[in-house]
Each structure stands twice: as C-alpha cells, then as structure tokens.
Design an enzyme around this catalytic site. Structure first.
Site, PDB file in Angstrom:
ATOM      1  N   GLY A  30      -9.134   3.266  86.196  1.00  0.00           N
ATOM      2  CA  GLY A  30      -8.439   4.422  86.630  1.00  0.00           C
ATOM      3  C   GLY A  30      -8.223   4.377  88.123  1.00  0.00           C
ATOM      4  O   GLY A  30      -7.212   4.997  88.737  1.00  0.00           O
ATOM      5  N   SER A  31      -8.863   3.556  88.849  1.00  0.00           N
ATOM      6  CA  SER A  31      -8.682   3.328  90.303  1.00  0.00           C
ATOM      7  C   SER A  31      -7.658   2.241  90.581  1.00  0.00           C
ATOM      8  O   SER A  31      -6.797   2.425  91.360  1.00  0.00           O
ATOM      9  CB  SER A  31      -9.839   3.119  91.065  1.00  0.00           C
ATOM     10  OG  SER A  31     -10.998   3.945  90.903  1.00  0.00           O
ATOM     11  N   SER A  46     -11.888   2.825  94.600  1.00  0.00           N
ATOM     12  CA  SER A  46     -12.862   2.881  93.619  1.00  0.00           C
ATOM     13  C   SER A  46     -13.642   4.153  93.521  1.00  0.00           C
ATOM     14  O   SER A  46     -14.105   4.778  94.493  1.00  0.00           O
ATOM     15  CB  SER A  46     -14.261   2.073  93.689  1.00  0.00           C
ATOM     16  OG  SER A  46     -15.300   2.056  92.802  1.00  0.00           O
ATOM     17  N   SER A  52     -15.952   5.633  91.868  1.00  0.00           N
ATOM     18  CA  SER A  52     -17.397   5.768  92.014  1.00  0.00           C
ATOM     19  C   SER A  52     -17.870   5.246  93.271  1.00  0.00           C
ATOM     20  O   SER A  52     -19.127   5.564  93.754  1.00  0.00           O
ATOM     21  CB  SER A  52     -18.136   5.129  90.936  1.00  0.00           C
ATOM     22  OG  SER A  52     -17.488   3.589  90.864  1.00  0.00           O
ATOM     23  N   THR A  54     -18.077   0.064  91.689  1.00  0.00           N
ATOM     24  CA  THR A  54     -17.387  -1.018  90.648  1.00  0.00           C
ATOM     25  C   THR A  54     -17.675  -2.252  91.553  1.00  0.00           C
ATOM     26  O   THR A  54     -17.079  -2.504  92.484  1.00  0.00           O
ATOM     27  CB  THR A  54     -16.013  -0.467  90.553  1.00  0.00           C
ATOM     28  OG1 THR A  54     -16.112   0.908  89.826  1.00  0.00           O
ATOM     29  CG2 THR A  54     -15.316  -1.518  89.456  1.00  0.00           C
ATOM     30  N   ARG A  71     -10.344   8.590  86.111  1.00  0.00           N
ATOM     31  CA  ARG A  71      -9.055   8.323  85.704  1.00  0.00           C
ATOM     32  C   ARG A  71      -8.490   9.674  85.920  1.00  0.00           C
ATOM     33  O   ARG A  71      -7.043   9.928  85.992  1.00  0.00           O
ATOM     34  CB  ARG A  71      -8.960   7.731  84.163  1.00  0.00           C
ATOM     35  CG  ARG A  71      -9.406   8.581  83.218  1.00  0.00           C
ATOM     36  CD  ARG A  71      -9.857   8.179  81.839  1.00  0.00           C
ATOM     37  NE  ARG A  71     -10.800   8.438  80.813  1.00  0.00           N
ATOM     38  CZ  ARG A  71     -12.063   8.478  81.254  1.00  0.00           C
ATOM     39  NH1 ARG A  71     -12.591   7.725  82.043  1.00  0.00           N
ATOM     40  NH2 ARG A  71     -12.698   9.059  80.025  1.00  0.00           N
ATOM     41  N   GLU A  77      -9.238   4.970  76.796  1.00  0.00           N
ATOM     42  CA  GLU A  77     -10.406   5.415  77.268  1.00  0.00           C
ATOM     43  C   GLU A  77     -10.543   6.768  76.707  1.00  0.00           C
ATOM     44  O   GLU A  77     -11.898   7.204  76.444  1.00  0.00           O
ATOM     45  CB  GLU A  77     -10.306   5.447  78.967  1.00  0.00           C
ATOM     46  CG  GLU A  77     -10.414   4.048  79.427  1.00  0.00           C
ATOM     47  CD  GLU A  77     -10.517   4.321  81.067  1.00  0.00           C
ATOM     48  OE1 GLU A  77     -11.372   4.810  81.546  1.00  0.00           O
ATOM     49  OE2 GLU A  77      -9.677   3.231  81.660  1.00  0.00           O
ATOM     50  N   HIS A 112      12.882  -9.881  75.607  1.00  0.00           N
ATOM     51  CA  HIS A 112      12.938 -11.546  75.965  1.00  0.00           C
ATOM     52  C   HIS A 112      11.587 -12.076  75.116  1.00  0.00           C
ATOM     53  O   HIS A 112      11.245 -13.181  75.063  1.00  0.00           O
ATOM     54  CB  HIS A 112      12.715 -11.873  77.327  1.00  0.00           C
ATOM     55  CG  HIS A 112      14.182 -11.308  77.728  1.00  0.00           C
ATOM     56  ND1 HIS A 112      15.256 -12.221  77.836  1.00  0.00           N
ATOM     57  CD2 HIS A 112      14.462 -10.205  78.502  1.00  0.00           C
ATOM     58  CE1 HIS A 112      16.291 -11.517  78.584  1.00  0.00           C
ATOM     59  NE2 HIS A 112      15.827 -10.283  78.927  1.00  0.00           N
ATOM     60  N   LYS A 135     -20.339  -2.449  82.731  1.00  0.00           N
ATOM     61  CA  LYS A 135     -20.994  -2.241  84.084  1.00  0.00           C
ATOM     62  C   LYS A 135     -22.455  -2.567  84.151  1.00  0.00           C
ATOM     63  O   LYS A 135     -22.972  -2.882  85.244  1.00  0.00           O
ATOM     64  CB  LYS A 135     -20.872  -0.853  84.721  1.00  0.00           C
ATOM     65  CG  LYS A 135     -19.256  -0.558  84.885  1.00  0.00           C
ATOM     66  CD  LYS A 135     -19.067   0.603  85.539  1.00  0.00           C
ATOM     67  CE  LYS A 135     -17.323   0.534  85.783  1.00  0.00           C
ATOM     68  NZ  LYS A 135     -16.850   2.158  86.509  1.00  0.00           N
TER      69      LYS A 135
HETATM   70  O1  PA5 Z   1     -11.520   5.883  84.288  1.00  0.00           O
HETATM   71  C1  PA5 Z   1     -12.257   5.183  84.207  1.00  0.00           C
HETATM   72  O2  PA5 Z   1     -13.610   5.915  83.956  1.00  0.00           O
HETATM   73  C2  PA5 Z   1     -12.363   3.851  84.439  1.00  0.00           C
HETATM   74  O3  PA5 Z   1     -11.092   3.419  84.092  1.00  0.00           O
HETATM   75  C3  PA5 Z   1     -12.965   3.513  85.767  1.00  0.00           C
HETATM   76  O4  PA5 Z   1     -12.047   3.940  86.778  1.00  0.00           O
HETATM   77  C4  PA5 Z   1     -13.067   1.974  86.111  1.00  0.00           C
HETATM   78  O5  PA5 Z   1     -14.260   1.587  85.445  1.00  0.00           O
HETATM   79  C5  PA5 Z   1     -13.454   1.631  87.449  1.00  0.00           C
HETATM   80  O6  PA5 Z   1     -14.439   2.422  87.956  1.00  0.00           O
HETATM   81  P1  PA5 Z   1     -14.263   3.288  89.533  1.00  0.00           P
HETATM   82  O7  PA5 Z   1     -12.865   4.000  89.384  1.00  0.00           O
HETATM   83  O8  PA5 Z   1     -15.448   3.973  89.598  1.00  0.00           O
HETATM   84  O9  PA5 Z   1     -14.107   2.041  90.355  1.00  0.00           O
END
Ligand code: PA5
Length: 331
Positions: free
Chosen positions: A38-39, A82, A84, A87, A134, A214, A230, A321
């Site tokens: 998500g990041s 990130s 959190s 990561t 996300r 997710e 292609h 993780k």
């Molecule tokens: O959306 C989510 O929960 C994940 O895709 C996280 O973004 C991913 O695991 C990375 O973690 P973070 O965004 O805390 O760096």
C-alpha cells in the site's frame, strides 16, 4: 474499513492544511520512491502523474524491494514511504540511502522510520495513525506531491489538490454506489478477476489488483494495453480454465485507450467472459486516478463482506512480516 475509504475527503483536507510545511533544497538527478504494498503504490502514482505532465523533466525511479540499485547516489532525492514505519524492505533501502548520502524524505505514520527521521532531522511527514496502510493512499501520495511542489519540483499544484477536494466531495456518493455494483458483478460471476486497462492507468490496475488481493482475498490478473496486445492476448487463445471475470477500466477522454480496450473487449467476448466497463469520472488525471482508486477500494471491501471475509485482516502478510528478518537479515 468502509469508513477509512469514505474518509478520503478528510485526508485530502488534512494534506491541504499542511501544504508547504516541508521542503528540500536539491535539484535532483533522479527522484526515487521506495516502499512496499500500500505504501509502494505511491511511487506508481507519482510516476503516472509525472509522465502525463509535459513540463516535468526529472526522471522518477520506483523501488519496491530491499535493494537500492547501485546507480542511486548523493545526487538523488529519495522518498522513503512506509505507513507503519517498520517494513523491513523499506528500512533496508532507508539505511542504504543514508549510507550513500542521498537527500531523504520520510513519509510514515509511526515506528522506526518516524523515530529515526526525527532523531536525524530528516524531512518527515507524519500521516494519520491507526488505519489500514492501503487506505492512507491520499495522505501519503499528497505528502510526496506537497514536498515536490514546495521544493520547486511541481508535478501537482496546491490548486489542483483543491480541485480534487471539490471533486471528491461531489462524487463520493456516486463512487460508493458504483463500487457496490462492481462488487455484486464480481461476486455473482465468481471467475478469477482480470483488470484490463490502458496506459497511463497501469498504476490503477496494480492498485486494484492489490486491493482485491488484500481486502477480498482473491488472486487477480492485470492486462495493460498496449503491452498486453503483445503477450497476454496470446494467452487468451487457450487458457487452462475459462472461468474469468473482466473489469475494463478506461479514461473516456483517451481515444486511443478506448480503441485498444475495445480490441481487448472483442477477445474477452469471443471467450464469453462476463465484462463490466468502468468509465473513470474526473476532469484531470489526478481526479481520475483517485476516483478509480476509491471505486476499487470500496468494491474490494464490499466483495469481502459478500464473501463473509474480514477485509482488514491480512494474515499472510503478518505471517511474512514475522519471518522476514530471517529471510533478509538485519538492515
Ligand atoms: O496495505 C497493506 O496493509 C500492505 O500492503 C502494507 O502497505 C505493506 O505490507 C507494507 O507495509 P507498510 O505500508 O506499513 O510499509
């Protein structure tokens, strides 16, 4: 979880309230954007936005890995993202970028990155804590665009973000209703989902894939035209299974994009795959990207609800993780 998406207007307002808060003094050779999941999709969005701006000349490089390519050095501006702040892959790239004396900016809500950036006086934007990573897409994306604009590297201006705020306010209810229809369509057909789109919307296709992975806990395939014409189209000649469901996402103002997706449409139709076409609302590319992201986010949550699944929980990411230190080692 629905509330996190419906809170995107507040995220945009919060981003506007801190516009201009933070700048960097560098004319970078390269803008590097690192992050995962998500990041990580923030880099895709900034790249897509920059590539549609004729006046923007600085190359953008995306890193979704623990490895920072060896050509990245002190001439570059590196965004470390990130949600959190913990990561491991992103901590690796952060510490490596520090060692190489790159100009750094940290975007996070918490964790190691927040503490370390404060301690080292590294430019930092702290986003709202306690939501799913996300779902913090607007705040994290606008944090990057804010710093770039304030530093004379404008991709998106504050005025355009004001327009985005007005647009989201007017279209939130429409997006919600359209998302519910998309979820019902996918749920009733139950084929593996294909998200088909055209450039420069590949960031949205990847984002949509991740959202359905997710939130709804399903695998998703993406076909991005013209590249898919292609390779993927040959795969559609003889797949192992014919249980697929297609979401076509198009920019109604992109005449070439429309024609290429029409071509793909015929291929899916020959195979009798159920198809739903989404025409992205919005005047500008940023609005279209965010409208599409909102649709896919809400639809993926609704699909989870229809399947009796918790959209928030991502068990396998947590499992990964908890083991990733053994795989990658300490940064
Ligand atoms: O959306 C989510 O929960 C994940 O895709 C996280 O973004 C991913 O695991 C990375 O973690 P973070 O965004 O805390 O760096």
């Amino acid at each position: 979880m629905e509330d996190y998406y419906l809170g995107w207007l507040e995220q945009v307002e919060k981003a506007l309230s801190i516009w201009g808060c933070c700048r960097v003094d560098i004319e970078p050779r390269l803008i590097v954007i690192t992050g995962m999941g998500g990041s990580g999709c923030i880099g895709d969005y900034v790249y897509a936005l920059a590539s549609t701006r004729k006046y923007f000349k600085c190359p953008i490089f995306i890193v979704k890995s623990h490895k920072l390519p060896s050509f990245i050095n002190e001439k570059d501006l590196v965004f470390i993202i990130s949600y959190s702040g913990n990561t491991l892959e992103t901590r690796h790239t952060y510490l490596e970028a520090l060692r190489r004396k790159c100009s750094l900016v940290v975007i996070t809500s918490n964790g190691f990155l927040e503490r370390d950036a404060k301690q080292k006086n590294i430019p930092l934007i702290t986003v709202t804590r306690g939501i799913a990573p996300r779902t913090a897409l607007p705040e994290m994306l606008l944090a990057v665009l804010n710093i770039l604009d304030t530093s004379g590297l404008t991709i998106v201006s504050r005025d355009e973000v004001e327009d985005l705020r007005r647009f989201l306010k007017e279209n939130m209810a429409k997006a919600y209703n359209e998302a519910m229809e998309i979820a019902q369509f996918i749920y009733s057909n139950k084929g593996t989902l294909i998200i088909a789109t055209h450039t420069p919307l590949e960031a949205l296709a990847i984002r949509g894939k991740n959202e359905f992975n997710e939130n709804s806990k399903i695998p998703v395939k993406i076909d991005v035209a013209p590249e898919c014409a292609h390779n993927d189209i040959v795969g559609w000649e003889n797949p192992f299974t014919d249980k697929w469901t297609v979401l076509e996402i198009v920019d109604p103002r992109d005449s070439i994009g429309l024609k290429i997706i029409d071509f793909m449409d015929k291929i899916y139709r020959e195979k009798r795959y159920p198809i739903k076409k989404i025409l992205l609302k919005g005047e500008y590319f940023l609005q279209k990207l965010l409208y599409g992201s909102l649709l896919l986010g809400l639809a993926s949550v609704k699909l989870a609800r229809l399947r009796g699944i918790n959209p928030l929980e991502t068990k396998n990411i947590s499992k990964y993780k908890s083991r990733v230190h053994d795989i990658l080692g300490q940064p």
